[in-house]
Enzyme design. Sequence first.
Site, PDB file in Angstrom:
ATOM      1  CG  ASP A 255     -12.302 -33.217  58.118  1.00 60.32           C
ATOM      2  OD1 ASP A 255     -12.271 -32.151  57.483  1.00 60.32           O
ATOM      3  OD2 ASP A 255     -12.975 -34.205  57.751  1.00 60.32           O
TER       4      ASP A 255
ATOM      5  CG  ASP B 121     -15.012 -32.956  51.014  1.00 61.53           C
ATOM      6  OD1 ASP B 121     -14.012 -32.353  51.432  1.00 61.53           O
ATOM      7  OD2 ASP B 121     -15.732 -33.668  51.739  1.00 61.53           O
TER       8      ASP B 121
HETATM    9  C1  GLA Z   1     -14.613 -33.802  55.248  1.00 60.22           C
HETATM   10  C2  GLA Z   1     -13.311 -34.025  54.502  1.00 60.22           C
HETATM   11  C3  GLA Z   1     -13.431 -35.309  53.688  1.00 60.22           C
HETATM   12  C4  GLA Z   1     -13.718 -36.481  54.610  1.00 60.22           C
HETATM   13  C5  GLA Z   1     -14.980 -36.205  55.410  1.00 60.22           C
HETATM   14  C6  GLA Z   1     -15.201 -37.231  56.510  1.00 60.22           C
HETATM   15  O1  GLA Z   1     -15.654 -33.530  54.373  1.00 60.22           O
HETATM   16  O2  GLA Z   1     -13.019 -32.936  53.670  1.00 60.22           O
HETATM   17  O3  GLA Z   1     -12.231 -35.537  52.962  1.00 60.22           O
HETATM   18  O4  GLA Z   1     -12.629 -36.673  55.480  1.00 60.22           O
HETATM   19  O5  GLA Z   1     -14.933 -34.924  56.047  1.00 60.22           O
HETATM   20  O6  GLA Z   1     -16.369 -37.014  57.241  1.00 60.22           O
END
Ligand code: GLA
Length: 372
Positions: free
Chosen positions: A131, A195
């Site tokens: 991430d 996301d």
């Molecule tokens: C980010 C990523 C998500 C998930 C969250 C976890 O937002 O883009 O897909 O992994 O972190 O905290």
Amino acid sequence: MPIDSTLCPTPPMGFNTWNRFGMDINERLIQETMDALVASGLAGLGYVHLNIDDGWMAPERSASGALVPDPARFPGGIRRLADRAHGMGLKLGIYSDCGRKTCGGLPASYGHERQDAETFASWDIDYLKQDWCNIPFEDFPGLPEREVAQILYGRISEALADTKRPIILSLCNWGHGEPWEWARGIGHLWRTTGDIVDAYHRPQSGWSGDLLSIFHRNVDLDAHAGPGGWNDPDMLEVGNGGMTDEEYRTHFALWCLMAAPLLLGCDVRALSPATRAIVGNPDLIAVNQDPLGRQAKRAWHAAGVHLLVKPLADGGQAVGLFNEADAPAAADPWPHVPGAGAVRDLWTGATTSRGPVELAPHQTRVWRTAPT
Ligand code: GLA
């Protein structure tokens, strides 16, 4: 040592904990999901990666600086889960972050890249999602985010390769710094968007994670996808309840056509028949997993109707027609699709002739043409 780009000849398929469970994960959920992937037949269709997302680590590293699983949530440790997965023909994935902390505030890999890669390899991990939260940009004065990402993803990539264990690397920096232009050879897939949320379209919210905005961001990046490296418009929401079945069919069909990773994000232990039928459609999975490894090209669009054409290894094509609008639409895709002859509808299985098509709001029709 460079990454093994033969690792991901087709987009990865499996399950990830994040969309449905967030940080609320534990070893029992992982074990039960493994069992459900196999019992539902989805593992047999290719959904073999069981990927643990954020929330697995203890809040502190060990005395020697290693990441350790949260002792309350994962008392048996990660290695035991990996062994269990492998015994069932599945693969186990894990999650970390290039920064000092994960997005959920747990310890992450900055300054620990080699140690973490070695830890994951020693646990027989098969897949790492890395991430992009809490990056110490102050350590890279004057460097644009794109270059910082190249450096930090490069570090974890090399560290993984040096372990000699084949581990798929998923870059999760949300399309910042156009990873599709440089991430091939560093990782095997790269997020192209923020996301996803379980919603079709939310123009009023200012949030860009709905299905429609993600589609628009990802659809024209087709030139960058191919065996060994894939555009990742984020994981599936099919079955999580925020969209209609028609919209979930669209979500799944578009992800198959765009050669996206197919990572289930619902509770696989409680699959409804409708969800099982959508994500278990073998003809659509075959389109996604086609060995030619091409992402569909948007061949035509007008008034919110989009035509996607994906060349297939047998010389045929997968053809998708998506109506993004809130009203029905009619269009004739076939003048834009080379070839002739009957086509097969991949939702109904019926063979039909080429001709004008009507689409319900938010509907996606998909066909497969025979080789010419
Ligand atoms: C980010 C990523 C998500 C998930 C969250 C976890 O937002 O883009 O897909 O992994 O972190 O905290």
